[in-house]
Design a protein around this motif. Structure first.
Motif, short mmCIF file in Angstrom:
data_model
loop_
_atom_site.label_atom_id
_atom_site.label_comp_id
_atom_site.label_asym_id
_atom_site.label_seq_id
_atom_site.Cartn_x
_atom_site.Cartn_y
_atom_site.Cartn_z
N LEU A 45 0.82 -1.20 0.00
CA LEU A 45 0.00 0.00 0.00
C LEU A 45 0.86 1.26 0.00
N LEU A 46 1.96 1.23 0.76
CA LEU A 46 2.86 2.39 0.79
C LEU A 46 3.48 2.63 -0.58
N LEU A 47 3.88 1.56 -1.24
CA LEU A 47 4.48 1.71 -2.57
C LEU A 47 3.45 2.17 -3.60
N ALA A 48 2.21 1.71 -3.44
CA ALA A 48 1.16 2.15 -4.35
C ALA A 48 0.98 3.66 -4.26
N ALA A 49 1.12 4.21 -3.05
CA ALA A 49 1.00 5.66 -2.88
C ALA A 49 2.11 6.39 -3.60
N ALA A 50 3.26 5.72 -3.77
CA ALA A 50 4.38 6.31 -4.50
C ALA A 50 4.33 5.99 -5.98
N GLY A 51 3.24 5.38 -6.42
CA GLY A 51 3.09 5.06 -7.83
C GLY A 51 3.79 3.79 -8.25
N MET A 52 4.21 2.98 -7.28
CA MET A 52 4.88 1.72 -7.59
C MET A 52 3.98 0.57 -7.15
N THR A 53 3.37 -0.10 -8.07
CA THR A 53 2.46 -1.18 -7.71
C THR A 53 2.91 -2.49 -8.36
N GLY A 54 2.63 -3.58 -7.67
CA GLY A 54 2.91 -4.89 -8.21
C GLY A 54 1.60 -5.62 -8.47
N ARG A 55 1.57 -6.43 -9.49
CA ARG A 55 0.36 -7.18 -9.82
C ARG A 55 0.48 -8.59 -9.24
N CYS A 96 9.05 -4.01 -15.94
CA CYS A 96 9.73 -2.81 -15.46
C CYS A 96 9.37 -1.55 -16.25
N ASP A 97 9.39 -1.62 -17.56
CA ASP A 97 9.07 -0.43 -18.35
C ASP A 97 7.65 0.06 -18.07
N GLU A 98 6.72 -0.87 -17.92
CA GLU A 98 5.34 -0.49 -17.61
C GLU A 98 5.26 0.19 -16.25
N ALA A 99 6.03 -0.34 -15.29
CA ALA A 99 6.02 0.24 -13.95
C ALA A 99 6.55 1.68 -13.97
N PHE A 100 7.64 1.90 -14.71
CA PHE A 100 8.21 3.25 -14.78
C PHE A 100 7.23 4.22 -15.45
N ASP A 101 6.58 3.77 -16.52
CA ASP A 101 5.63 4.62 -17.22
C ASP A 101 4.44 4.97 -16.33
N GLN A 102 3.95 3.98 -15.57
CA GLN A 102 2.80 4.25 -14.70
C GLN A 102 3.16 5.23 -13.61
N GLN A 103 4.35 5.06 -13.00
CA GLN A 103 4.74 5.97 -11.94
C GLN A 103 4.92 7.39 -12.47
N ARG A 104 5.44 7.51 -13.68
CA ARG A 104 5.62 8.84 -14.28
C ARG A 104 4.30 9.59 -14.37
N ILE A 105 3.21 8.85 -14.62
CA ILE A 105 1.89 9.46 -14.78
C ILE A 105 1.22 9.69 -13.43
N THR A 106 1.29 8.68 -12.54
CA THR A 106 0.53 8.75 -11.29
C THR A 106 1.23 9.52 -10.18
N ASN A 107 2.56 9.54 -10.19
CA ASN A 107 3.29 10.26 -9.14
C ASN A 107 4.59 10.80 -9.72
N PRO A 108 4.53 11.92 -10.45
CA PRO A 108 5.72 12.45 -11.12
C PRO A 108 6.87 12.77 -10.16
N ASP A 109 6.55 13.24 -8.95
CA ASP A 109 7.61 13.57 -8.00
C ASP A 109 8.39 12.32 -7.59
N ALA A 110 7.65 11.24 -7.28
CA ALA A 110 8.32 9.99 -6.92
C ALA A 110 9.09 9.44 -8.12
N HIS A 111 8.55 9.63 -9.31
CA HIS A 111 9.23 9.16 -10.53
C HIS A 111 10.58 9.86 -10.69
N ARG A 112 10.62 11.15 -10.47
CA ARG A 112 11.89 11.87 -10.58
C ARG A 112 12.88 11.38 -9.53
#
Length: 252
Positions: free
Chosen positions: A155-165, A188-204
Protein backbone atom coordinates in the motif's frame (compact mmCIF):
# COMPACT_ATOMS: atom_id res chain seq x y z
CA UNK A 1 24.77 7.17 11.93
CA UNK A 2 26.62 10.45 11.50
CA UNK A 3 24.39 12.75 9.47
CA UNK A 4 27.55 14.37 8.03
CA UNK A 5 28.92 11.09 6.70
CA UNK A 6 29.15 10.71 2.95
CA UNK A 7 26.66 8.15 1.70
CA UNK A 8 27.16 6.05 -1.43
CA UNK A 9 25.18 3.46 -3.37
CA UNK A 10 27.18 0.30 -4.04
CA UNK A 11 26.18 -2.49 -6.41
CA UNK A 12 27.40 -6.05 -5.80
CA UNK A 13 29.61 -5.19 -2.80
CA UNK A 14 32.33 -7.57 -1.64
CA UNK A 15 34.19 -8.56 1.52
CA UNK A 16 33.47 -6.38 4.58
CA UNK A 17 30.88 -4.25 2.79
CA UNK A 18 28.97 -7.36 1.71
CA UNK A 19 28.94 -8.63 5.29
CA UNK A 20 27.74 -5.21 6.46
CA UNK A 21 24.90 -5.43 3.93
CA UNK A 22 23.96 -8.85 5.29
CA UNK A 23 24.06 -7.45 8.84
CA UNK A 24 21.68 -4.67 7.79
CA UNK A 25 19.33 -7.17 6.13
CA UNK A 26 19.34 -9.32 9.27
CA UNK A 27 18.64 -6.37 11.58
CA UNK A 28 15.75 -5.10 9.46
CA UNK A 29 14.02 -8.47 9.13
CA UNK A 30 14.46 -9.39 12.77
CA UNK A 31 12.84 -6.10 13.76
CA UNK A 32 10.05 -6.22 11.19
CA UNK A 33 9.10 -9.91 11.17
CA UNK A 34 11.09 -11.66 13.88
CA UNK A 35 13.21 -13.51 11.31
CA UNK A 36 16.43 -14.77 12.91
CA UNK A 37 19.76 -15.01 11.13
CA UNK A 38 19.34 -18.77 11.02
CA UNK A 39 15.94 -18.39 9.35
CA UNK A 40 17.42 -16.05 6.75
CA UNK A 41 20.25 -18.51 6.14
CA UNK A 42 17.77 -21.36 5.73
CA UNK A 43 15.57 -19.34 3.35
CA UNK A 44 18.23 -17.68 1.21
CA UNK A 45 21.14 -20.10 1.54
CA UNK A 46 20.13 -22.10 -1.57
CA UNK A 47 20.14 -18.85 -3.60
CA UNK A 48 23.43 -17.36 -2.34
CA UNK A 49 25.35 -18.00 -5.59
CA UNK A 50 22.69 -16.02 -7.48
CA UNK A 51 22.29 -13.23 -4.88
CA UNK A 52 23.49 -9.69 -5.59
CA UNK A 53 23.21 -6.85 -3.08
CA UNK A 54 22.71 -3.13 -3.48
CA UNK A 55 23.97 -1.30 -0.39
CA UNK A 56 23.73 2.27 0.83
CA UNK A 57 26.87 2.78 2.89
CA UNK A 58 28.55 5.63 4.70
CA UNK A 59 32.24 6.46 4.40
CA UNK A 60 33.10 4.27 7.40
CA UNK A 61 31.65 1.16 5.75
CA UNK A 62 28.43 0.98 7.77
CA UNK A 63 25.40 -0.01 5.68
CA UNK A 64 22.19 1.96 6.28
CA UNK A 65 20.03 0.08 3.79
CA UNK A 66 20.34 -3.03 1.67
CA UNK A 67 18.51 -4.77 -1.16
CA UNK A 68 19.06 -8.41 -2.13
CA UNK A 69 18.39 -9.37 -5.73
CA UNK A 70 18.33 -12.93 -7.05
CA UNK A 71 19.41 -13.37 -10.67
CA UNK A 72 17.82 -15.91 -12.99
CA UNK A 73 20.01 -19.03 -12.88
CA UNK A 74 19.51 -22.78 -12.67
CA UNK A 75 18.87 -22.21 -8.94
CA UNK A 76 15.52 -20.60 -9.77
CA UNK A 77 13.86 -17.52 -8.28
CA UNK A 78 12.82 -17.74 -4.65
CA UNK A 79 9.54 -15.89 -5.14
CA UNK A 80 8.40 -18.38 -7.76
CA UNK A 81 9.68 -21.38 -5.83
CA UNK A 82 7.82 -20.24 -2.71
CA UNK A 83 4.67 -19.39 -4.66
CA UNK A 84 4.58 -23.02 -5.84
CA UNK A 85 4.42 -24.19 -2.21
CA UNK A 86 1.82 -23.60 0.53
CA UNK A 87 0.19 -21.26 1.38
CA UNK A 88 -0.24 -20.48 -2.35
CA UNK A 89 0.53 -23.75 -4.17
CA UNK A 90 0.36 -22.04 -7.56
CA UNK A 91 1.02 -23.66 -10.90
CA UNK A 92 3.96 -21.31 -11.34
CA UNK A 93 4.75 -22.22 -14.94
CA UNK A 94 1.17 -21.45 -15.93
CA UNK A 95 1.12 -18.25 -13.84
CA UNK A 96 4.37 -17.06 -15.43
CA UNK A 97 2.96 -17.61 -18.91
CA UNK A 98 -0.24 -15.76 -18.02
CA UNK A 99 1.84 -12.87 -16.65
CA UNK A 100 3.99 -12.83 -19.81
CA UNK A 101 7.19 -13.29 -17.81
CA UNK A 102 10.38 -14.04 -19.70
CA UNK A 103 12.14 -15.88 -16.86
CA UNK A 104 15.54 -15.44 -18.50
CA UNK A 105 15.17 -11.69 -18.00
CA UNK A 106 13.25 -11.66 -14.70
CA UNK A 107 15.01 -10.91 -11.41
CA UNK A 108 13.72 -11.47 -7.89
CA UNK A 109 13.64 -8.48 -5.52
CA UNK A 110 14.19 -10.72 -2.52
CA UNK A 111 14.65 -8.21 0.31
CA UNK A 112 14.85 -4.46 0.70
CA UNK A 113 15.04 -2.56 3.96
CA UNK A 114 16.65 0.26 5.90
CA UNK A 115 17.77 0.71 9.49
CA UNK A 116 15.75 2.84 11.87
CA UNK A 117 16.66 6.24 13.25
CA UNK A 118 18.51 7.51 10.19
CA UNK A 119 19.35 11.20 10.00
CA UNK A 120 20.48 13.66 7.37
CA UNK A 121 20.79 12.09 3.92
CA UNK A 122 20.06 8.75 5.57
CA UNK A 123 16.38 9.70 5.64
CA UNK A 124 16.46 9.15 1.87
CA UNK A 125 17.77 5.60 2.24
CA UNK A 126 14.66 3.87 0.90
CA UNK A 127 14.45 6.20 -2.11
CA UNK A 128 18.16 5.69 -2.78
CA UNK A 129 17.76 1.91 -2.77
CA UNK A 130 14.85 2.15 -5.21
CA UNK A 131 16.95 4.37 -7.44
CA UNK A 132 19.74 1.80 -7.26
CA UNK A 133 17.21 -0.86 -8.21
CA UNK A 134 16.14 1.19 -11.25
CA UNK A 135 19.78 1.53 -12.32
CA UNK A 136 20.32 -2.21 -11.92
CA UNK A 137 17.25 -2.83 -14.10
CA UNK A 138 18.62 -0.60 -16.82
CA UNK A 139 22.22 -1.78 -16.65
CA UNK A 140 21.27 -5.47 -16.80
CA UNK A 141 18.35 -5.13 -19.22
CA UNK A 142 15.96 -6.64 -16.70
CA UNK A 143 12.52 -6.87 -18.25
CA UNK A 144 10.47 -7.94 -15.22
CA UNK A 145 10.70 -8.34 -11.47
CA UNK A 146 8.99 -10.65 -8.99
CA UNK A 147 8.75 -10.41 -5.22
CA UNK A 148 6.68 -11.50 -2.25
CA UNK A 149 5.55 -8.33 -0.55
CA UNK A 150 3.80 -7.53 2.71
CA UNK A 151 0.42 -5.94 2.01
CA UNK A 152 1.14 -2.96 4.28
CA UNK A 153 4.28 -2.17 2.31
CA UNK A 154 2.44 -2.74 -0.94
CA UNK A 155 0.00 0.00 0.00
CA UNK A 156 2.86 2.39 0.79
CA UNK A 157 4.48 1.71 -2.57
CA UNK A 158 1.16 2.15 -4.35
CA UNK A 159 1.00 5.66 -2.88
CA UNK A 160 4.38 6.31 -4.50
CA UNK A 161 3.09 5.06 -7.83
CA UNK A 162 4.88 1.72 -7.59
CA UNK A 163 2.46 -1.18 -7.71
CA UNK A 164 2.91 -4.89 -8.21
CA UNK A 165 0.36 -7.18 -9.82
CA UNK A 166 -0.45 -10.44 -8.01
CA UNK A 167 0.76 -13.51 -9.79
CA UNK A 168 -2.33 -15.10 -11.40
CA UNK A 169 -4.12 -17.05 -8.68
CA UNK A 170 -2.23 -15.49 -5.75
CA UNK A 171 -3.99 -14.04 -2.70
CA UNK A 172 -2.54 -12.46 0.50
CA UNK A 173 -1.43 -15.08 3.02
CA UNK A 174 0.76 -15.45 6.11
CA UNK A 175 4.41 -15.75 5.19
CA UNK A 176 7.66 -15.69 7.18
CA UNK A 177 6.30 -13.53 9.99
CA UNK A 178 4.19 -11.30 7.78
CA UNK A 179 0.46 -11.55 8.52
CA UNK A 180 -0.41 -10.96 4.85
CA UNK A 181 2.00 -11.10 1.90
CA UNK A 182 1.40 -11.63 -1.81
CA UNK A 183 3.61 -12.91 -4.65
CA UNK A 184 3.60 -10.14 -7.25
CA UNK A 185 5.26 -9.30 -10.55
CA UNK A 186 5.78 -6.23 -12.66
CA UNK A 187 7.16 -5.50 -16.11
CA UNK A 188 9.73 -2.81 -15.46
CA UNK A 189 9.07 -0.43 -18.35
CA UNK A 190 5.34 -0.49 -17.61
CA UNK A 191 6.02 0.24 -13.95
CA UNK A 192 8.21 3.25 -14.78
CA UNK A 193 5.63 4.62 -17.22
CA UNK A 194 2.80 4.25 -14.70
CA UNK A 195 4.74 5.97 -11.94
CA UNK A 196 5.62 8.84 -14.28
CA UNK A 197 1.89 9.46 -14.78
CA UNK A 198 0.53 8.75 -11.29
CA UNK A 199 3.29 10.26 -9.14
CA UNK A 200 5.72 12.45 -11.12
CA UNK A 201 7.61 13.57 -8.00
CA UNK A 202 8.32 9.99 -6.92
CA UNK A 203 9.23 9.16 -10.53
CA UNK A 204 11.89 11.87 -10.58
CA UNK A 205 13.26 10.66 -7.24
CA UNK A 206 13.19 6.91 -7.87
CA UNK A 207 13.96 6.82 -11.59
CA UNK A 208 16.34 9.74 -12.03
CA UNK A 209 17.63 10.24 -8.49
CA UNK A 210 16.61 13.90 -8.53
CA UNK A 211 16.55 14.96 -4.88
CA UNK A 212 18.99 12.38 -3.49
CA UNK A 213 21.08 15.16 -1.96
CA UNK A 214 24.11 13.95 -0.04
CA UNK A 215 24.14 10.52 -1.71
CA UNK A 216 26.77 9.55 -4.27
CA UNK A 217 25.32 7.55 -7.16
CA UNK A 218 27.89 5.70 -9.32
CA UNK A 219 27.66 5.69 -13.12
CA UNK A 220 25.19 3.31 -14.74
CA UNK A 221 28.01 0.97 -15.86
CA UNK A 222 28.83 0.20 -12.22
CA UNK A 223 25.39 -1.39 -11.80
CA UNK A 224 26.07 -3.98 -14.49
CA UNK A 225 26.56 -7.47 -13.06
CA UNK A 226 29.77 -9.29 -13.97
CA UNK A 227 30.56 -12.80 -12.80
CA UNK A 228 33.73 -13.16 -10.76
CA UNK A 229 36.18 -16.02 -10.84
CA UNK A 230 35.40 -18.19 -7.77
CA UNK A 231 37.62 -17.16 -4.88
CA UNK A 232 38.72 -14.01 -6.68
CA UNK A 233 37.56 -10.43 -6.88
CA UNK A 234 38.31 -10.39 -10.61
CA UNK A 235 35.44 -10.60 -13.11
CA UNK A 236 35.26 -13.42 -15.62
CA UNK A 237 35.45 -10.93 -18.43
CA UNK A 238 35.21 -7.18 -18.64
CA UNK A 239 31.62 -6.22 -19.23
CA UNK A 240 30.35 -9.81 -19.29
CA UNK A 241 26.74 -9.91 -18.10
CA UNK A 242 25.34 -13.08 -16.61
CA UNK A 243 21.67 -13.97 -16.67
CA UNK A 244 19.11 -12.20 -17.71
CA UNK A 245 10.56 -10.89 -2.92
CA UNK A 246 10.74 -7.82 -0.97
CA UNK A 247 10.49 -4.20 -0.10
CA UNK A 248 11.36 -2.06 2.92
CA UNK A 249 11.73 -4.99 5.23
CA UNK A 250 9.38 -7.39 3.50
CA UNK A 251 10.39 -11.05 3.45
CA UNK A 252 10.54 -12.69 0.04
Amino acid sequence: MDSAALLSLRFDPEADLLEAARDCEAEVFLRAYGNTRQQLADEYGPYEPASVFIALADDSGDVLGACRLIRPTSLGLKTLDDAARPPWSLDVARAARAARLDLSQTWDVATLGCRRGLKGAGKLASAALFHGLVLAVRANEIRSAVMIIDERVRLLLAAAGMTGRPLPGAQPARYLGSPASTPVYRHCDEAFDQQRITNPDAHRLFTYGIGLDGIRVPPLAEFRYVERVPGSAQPVGAGQRVGAGQVVGVPA
